[in-house]
Design an enzyme around this catalytic site. Structure first.
Site, PDB file in Angstrom:
ATOM      1  N   HIS A  82       1.172  -1.267   0.044  1.00  0.00           N
ATOM      2  CA  HIS A  82      -0.053   0.056  -0.020  1.00  0.00           C
ATOM      3  C   HIS A  82       0.943   1.317   0.028  1.00  0.00           C
ATOM      4  CE1 HIS A  82      -3.688  -2.137   1.300  1.00  0.00           C
ATOM      5  NE2 HIS A  82      -2.842  -3.086   1.422  1.00  0.00           N
ATOM      6  N   ASP A 105      -5.804   5.462   1.291  1.00  0.00           N
ATOM      7  CA  ASP A 105      -6.197   4.288   1.177  1.00  0.00           C
ATOM      8  C   ASP A 105      -7.561   3.965   1.560  1.00  0.00           C
ATOM      9  OD1 ASP A 105      -6.098   1.036   1.965  1.00  0.00           O
ATOM     10  OD2 ASP A 105      -4.198   1.539   1.027  1.00  0.00           O
ATOM     11  N   TRP A 164      -1.316  -7.269  -5.403  1.00  0.00           N
ATOM     12  CA  TRP A 164      -1.876  -6.285  -6.507  1.00  0.00           C
ATOM     13  C   TRP A 164      -0.578  -5.486  -6.812  1.00  0.00           C
ATOM     14  CZ3 TRP A 164      -4.185  -7.139 -10.653  1.00  0.00           C
ATOM     15  CH2 TRP A 164      -4.120  -6.110 -11.610  1.00  0.00           C
ATOM     16  N   SER A 216       2.619  -6.560  -6.777  1.00  0.00           N
ATOM     17  CA  SER A 216       3.506  -7.428  -7.658  1.00  0.00           C
ATOM     18  C   SER A 216       2.924  -7.855  -9.108  1.00  0.00           C
ATOM     19  CB  SER A 216       3.477  -8.846  -6.865  1.00  0.00           C
ATOM     20  OG  SER A 216       4.479  -8.408  -5.775  1.00  0.00           O
ATOM     21  N   GLU A 218       3.145  -4.798 -11.403  1.00  0.00           N
ATOM     22  CA  GLU A 218       4.589  -4.785 -11.852  1.00  0.00           C
ATOM     23  C   GLU A 218       4.887  -5.998 -12.978  1.00  0.00           C
ATOM     24  OE1 GLU A 218       6.072  -2.948  -7.802  1.00  0.00           O
ATOM     25  OE2 GLU A 218       6.912  -4.746  -8.219  1.00  0.00           O
TER      26      GLU A 218
END
Length: 466
Positions: free
Chosen positions: A21, A126, A362, A364, A367
């Site tokens: 985050h 967030d 998410w 990872s 990316e």
């Protein structure tokens, strides 16, 4: 697009203090400052430091243009992560989550200070920090946007499953993939975290809009479903601005040693293995993974670390997991084990990487998709099981290592070996790698000037500086 620095405006980022985050909103901060708009990144001192030292893909000069506000949290004890849970949610972070309400007062004071000199303040928070920014409604110059840190696919299905069949407001087009099973919170979260999530949801609804770290070229149908679900009568605006992370790495003057190792291997010949910052594997599972990697015959880079504690700087003090004596010497020609923080973006962008065995957080996933790398999906908790379904069943750019129904079982070395070979050496794997590469091309085009994401980012900036 480089803009003129205008002190009439300010953007305040309020991330949840967990690495995935922190990272996402710090990437977004860099995108916003490229328009010349001041950005304030508000959080605890230790987590701001963690975000800064781990960020990749941006220049040092870019980082210095972001103003960090280092607030203090009360002392707390974060116990070591327990890797032997059937759902290894990072429950060791719960003491940190329990004291986040202490950030409400300093964040509110920061907004008051900015309101005295800015015509408009934009708060990007967030979803799990909604209670911290609840006072934004008392500041006339401020408006807030709720940041969605998970895929639109996962977000939509999470809402959809809670609506009784008789109350569903519309029918979903049969051409849109809806999985046979949507995993409930009690399977993916601890009871304590579930309560924390529902407590934050009480403060949803005061925001002017939502921001997604995804791309319409990846999740267009599910973004449209979320927009439809929010209703035509609402003033909520949806901005799809991802991926936030850089999609091309320019290279750092100081390269990590693993990148030099990757230089020695052929294009697409290495699988990268990492399960993020919130999961620790059991010793038995580490042994099976080590054997599976060795028996697969494939080149690999394996990041083997314990999960972060609430203060990530304390995590390494417990020591990292051990491997069988002689293992690293045995695989040294085609395998590398990394026990420190690894530059994941640089690794995924390297030409030698042909696959990524991932927990499917998410960040990872984003990316990996933006670098065109297919995924061997091994979800651990939270949104990850549904993210893995998105990767393997909807986008079809990955293979599943372990079905979620089998989450309490040990994944054998034979299964790991089979999955790696399937992804890296078979015709089916070749098709998956091809689709992943095509998605990467599409995402990179979308963030380039004139692309769909770039255009939407321009629209967001225009909206907050109107």
């Amino acid at each position: 697009m480089e803009g003129q620095n205008d002190s009439q405006f300010a953007v305040v980022m309020v991330p949840l203090p967990a690495q995935g985050h922190l990272n996402q909103l710090l990437h977004l901060s860099h995108l916003v400052i490229s328009y010349g708009i001041p950005v304030h990144y508000a959080g605890s001192a230790m987590h701001n430091h963690q975000a800064k030292v781990r960020v990749q893909g941006w220049s040092t000069e870019s980082l210095t243009r972001i103003q960090f506000h280092d607030f203090q949290l009360p002392p707390y004890t974060s116990p070591p992560p327990k890797p032997n849970l059937s759902v290894p949610f990072p429950s060791h972070l719960q003491p940190l989550f329990d004291i986040l309400t202490h950030l409400r007062k300093p964040v509110s004071e920061l907004l008051e200070q900015l309101s005295a000199k800015c015509r408009r303040i934009t708060v990007v928070h967030d979803s799990m920090m909604a209670s911290v920014v609840q006072d934004v409604k008392f500041i006339p110059e401020a408006e807030s946007f709720r940041f969605i840190s998970i895929p639109a696919f996962t977000q939509f299905l999470g809402f959809w499953r809670h609506i009784p069949e008789s109350d569903k407001p519309f029918r979903i087009d049969p051409s849109i993939t809806i999985p046979r099973r949507i995993f409930p919170e009690e399977e993916t979260l601890t009871p304590e975290v579930t309560r924390f999530v529902f407590e934050q949801m009480k403060f949803w609804g005061i925001e002017s809009g939502r921001i997604y770290n995804t791309s319409r070229v990846i999740e267009g149908p599910y973004i449209e479903l979320l927009e439809k679900l929010s209703g035509k009568d609402t003033e909520t605006t949806h901005f799809v601005l991802g991926p936030f992370n850089p999609v091309a790495m320019t290279g750092n003057l100081k390269r990590h040693r693993c990148l030099e190792w990757l230089d020695e291997h052929d294009k697409g010949s290495v699988i990268y293995v990492s399960f993020g910052t919130t999961t620790s594997l059991t010793g038995e599972q580490i042994g099976e993974l080590a054997t599976g990697l060795e028996k697969s015959g494939q080149n690999f880079i394996w990041v083997l670390r314990n999960a972060d504690k609430g203060d990530a700087a304390d995590s390494a003090k417990d020591g990292n997991p051990k491997l069988q004596e002689g293992y690293e010497e045995r695989v040294k020609d085609r395998g590398m084990v990394v026990r420190e923080w690894a530059p994941q973006l640089d690794i995924l962008a390297h030409r030698s990487i042909g696959g990524f065995m991932s927990h499917c957080g998410w960040s990872s996933c984003n990316e990996s998709i933006s670098m065109g790398v297919p995924i061997a999906a091994w979800p651990m908790h939270s949104d990850q099981p549904m993210n893995a379904v998105l990767i393997t069943e909807v986008l079809k750019i990955g293979v599943m290592v372990r079905d979620w129904e089998d989450r309490g079982k040990l994944v054998s070395s034979a299964t790991i070996e089979s999955v790696i070979k399937k992804l890296m050496t078979t015709e089916e794997g070749e098709e998956i790698r091809k689709r992943a590469s095509e998605f990467g091309d599409d995402v990179r085009k979308s963030v380039a000037k004139g692309g769909a994401t770039s255009t939407e980012m321009d629209a967001f900036i225009a909206h907050i500086t109107r």
